[in-house]
Design a protein around this motif. Structure first.
Motif, PDB file in Angstrom:
ATOM      1  N   THR A  45       0.841  -1.207   0.000  1.00  0.00           N
ATOM      2  CA  THR A  45       0.000   0.000   0.000  1.00  0.00           C
ATOM      3  C   THR A  45       0.874   1.255   0.000  1.00  0.00           C
ATOM      4  O   THR A  45       0.582   2.231  -0.704  1.00  0.00           O
ATOM      5  CB  THR A  45      -0.963  -0.015   1.212  1.00  0.00           C
ATOM      6  N   SER A  63      -5.658   1.642   2.199  1.00  0.00           N
ATOM      7  CA  SER A  63      -5.878   0.258   1.811  1.00  0.00           C
ATOM      8  C   SER A  63      -7.361   0.039   1.507  1.00  0.00           C
ATOM      9  O   SER A  63      -8.221   0.364   2.311  1.00  0.00           O
ATOM     10  CB  SER A  63      -5.441  -0.674   2.923  1.00  0.00           C
ATOM     11  N   ASP A  90      -7.595  -4.594  -3.816  1.00  0.00           N
ATOM     12  CA  ASP A  90      -6.994  -5.443  -2.796  1.00  0.00           C
ATOM     13  C   ASP A  90      -7.753  -6.762  -2.807  1.00  0.00           C
ATOM     14  O   ASP A  90      -8.954  -6.794  -2.534  1.00  0.00           O
ATOM     15  CB  ASP A  90      -7.085  -4.767  -1.428  1.00  0.00           C
ATOM     16  N   GLU A 119      -3.294  -5.480  -5.072  1.00  0.00           N
ATOM     17  CA  GLU A 119      -2.580  -6.055  -3.938  1.00  0.00           C
ATOM     18  C   GLU A 119      -3.072  -7.491  -3.757  1.00  0.00           C
ATOM     19  O   GLU A 119      -4.215  -7.787  -4.037  1.00  0.00           O
ATOM     20  CB  GLU A 119      -2.870  -5.257  -2.654  1.00  0.00           C
TER      21      GLU A 119
HETATM   22 MG    MG Z   1      -1.965  -3.247   1.816  1.00  0.00          MG
END
Ligand code: MG
Ligand code: ADP
Length: 154
Positions: A45, A63, A90, A119
């Protein structure tokens, strides 16, 4: 390419540097996809915060774990000639790789104006395009992180 950073600012700067390199390259007319993987707290992040800044994204990057995907406009007019939108995903909470396709990722992956960073991308590896650029984050010690970038200019 391997980079060792010794504080979070350096990790941000590494992300910012990569974004600037991308904006300098002549490669256009295809979307760019970055798959980030590696340790929790490895700096993914943090790296993306610098990356987004380098792209000219004005909003603060946090995030997106609970929302899975966030879309940002690339503000700078110079940059917008090549890219229009930056997507931050994410994948930590996904149960199945196919779930990201429900978010409309097929279209997002095929639009030349998009830069997409994921991510926990290894969790959705099988639905990612082949030209995904992989970046691995390794937690070395409290402040040290090793960042390895694959298939970017080498
Ligand atoms: Mg992260
Ligand atoms: P991830 O998204 O991979 O889980 P984060 O970027 O959220 O990782 O978290 C990294 C944490 O580690 C942050 O709290 C950050 O301040 C800290 N940190 C310490 N040293 C570094 C470094 N060299 N690079 C990145 N983060 C670092």
């Amino acid at each position: 390419m391997k980079i060792l950073t010794v504080n979070s600012l350096e990790t941000k700067k590494a992300g910012q540097f990569l974004a600037k390199e991308i904006l300098k390259t002549s490669l256009v007319n295809k979307p760019l996809i970055f798959g980030l993987k590696g340790d929790l707290g490895g700096g993914k992040t943090t790296f993306i915060q610098g990356f987004a800044k380098g792209l000219g994204v004005k909003e603060k990057i946090v995030s997106p774990t609970f929302v899975i995907m966030k879309k940002f406009k690339i503000q700078s007019p110079a940059h917008r000639k090549k890219f229009n939108y930056f997507y931050h995903l994410d994948c930590y909470r996904l149960e199945k790789p196919e779930e990201i396709l429900d978010l409309g990722l097929k279209d997002i992956f095929s639009n030349a104006g998009n830069i997409i960073v994921l991510e926990w991308a290894d969790r959705v590896r099988k639905v990612l395009p082949e030209n995904t650029i992989w970046i691995k984050f390794k937690f070395i010690s409290k402040e040290k992180r090793e960042i390895t970038i694959k298939n970017f200019k080498n």
